[in-house]
Each structure stands twice: as structure tokens, then as C-alpha cells.
Design a protein around this motif. Sequence first.
Motif, PDB file in Angstrom:
ATOM      1  N   ARG A  59      36.585  34.477  43.464  1.00 33.45           N
ATOM      2  CA  ARG A  59      37.917  35.026  43.713  1.00 33.45           C
ATOM      3  C   ARG A  59      38.308  35.824  42.485  1.00 33.45           C
ATOM      4  O   ARG A  59      37.866  35.541  41.377  1.00 33.45           O
ATOM      5  N   LEU A  61      41.680  38.311  40.515  1.00 26.61           N
ATOM      6  CA  LEU A  61      43.049  38.792  40.487  1.00 26.61           C
ATOM      7  C   LEU A  61      43.196  39.721  39.290  1.00 26.61           C
ATOM      8  O   LEU A  61      42.808  39.365  38.171  1.00 26.61           O
ATOM      9  N   THR A  63      45.088  41.025  36.461  1.00 27.87           N
ATOM     10  CA  THR A  63      46.191  40.421  35.711  1.00 27.87           C
ATOM     11  C   THR A  63      46.726  41.308  34.595  1.00 27.87           C
ATOM     12  O   THR A  63      47.695  40.950  33.933  1.00 27.87           O
TER      13      THR A  63
END
Length: 148
Positions: A59, A61, A63
Motif C-alpha cells: 500500500r 500514500l 505524504t
Amino acid sequence: MSYTGVYPVFNNKFKIGTEGLSSNKETGMKMIADLETFSPSFDNGVEEWTPMDTEGWIRRLMTGKGFSIDLSGKRNVGDEGNDYVANLVFKTGQSVETVFEWEFPSGAKVTFNCIVNVTNVGGGDSTNVGALEFSVMSNGKPTFTPAA
């Protein structure tokens, strides 16, 4: 002027705040004469993790973000924008912070506080025109204005 389709690179426009971070958006932003090339680079902070429930699939993300623009051209003594950049060569700290604006051929603009990292003032072969090379490095979140 707004464009659709392909365009020549020279339709990009760059302005630098010649009064540091307090540069007036109307009178303190100057074009930099004799720029020839630019190369934007985007730094994206992406965190990755692999939880048990994804069966080994990662996963991600995003940031964080940052960017810089490497610019090069000729040293043009007497041009306000060119002189401003060249005169930062021996400065440090907050003395090299200012505002920068990149206008795209579409008419959209990105304006941002930056650090100016001058890497060459006047160098080159004996028969070359003196160079001006520098990077503007984003310093905080930019303001993006879409084309009208």
C-alpha cells in the motif's frame, strides 16, 4: 495567450521577486533575461507499508511534495532579474529566499517561495558568452492559479 495542443518550450515564462520574500506581486517580480533551458524536477514523498490483509501487496500514500527548477542561460549585466540572481551567488540563509512565478503556455501559473541556488555566474570556455545557472527550490506550499 492560451494554447491548446503542442507548443514550443519558449512559451513558458519565469519571474523572480527582486525584493526577496516581500516582493510586490505587481512591481517586484521581474523576468530573467537570456534564459535558454529549464528542467523541473518533482520530489514526492511516498510512504509504503505492507499490511497482513493485502497478502503481500504494498500500500502507498503520498505524504509530501517538493520541486525544483534548474534554469540556465547567459549572464546579462544590467537586466534586473538576471542581476538579482547573479548577486545571490555568495549569499546564504534567508538572503537567498524569494518568490518565483512560472507561467505555463496555457496561462496557468504557479507562484511559490523558494531558495535560489546559484551554481554558475559567468563561467565557460574563453569563447563562450558568460553563463548564468541556478536552481529555484520550493520552500513551502505553492499557489496554483488555473488558466482563465
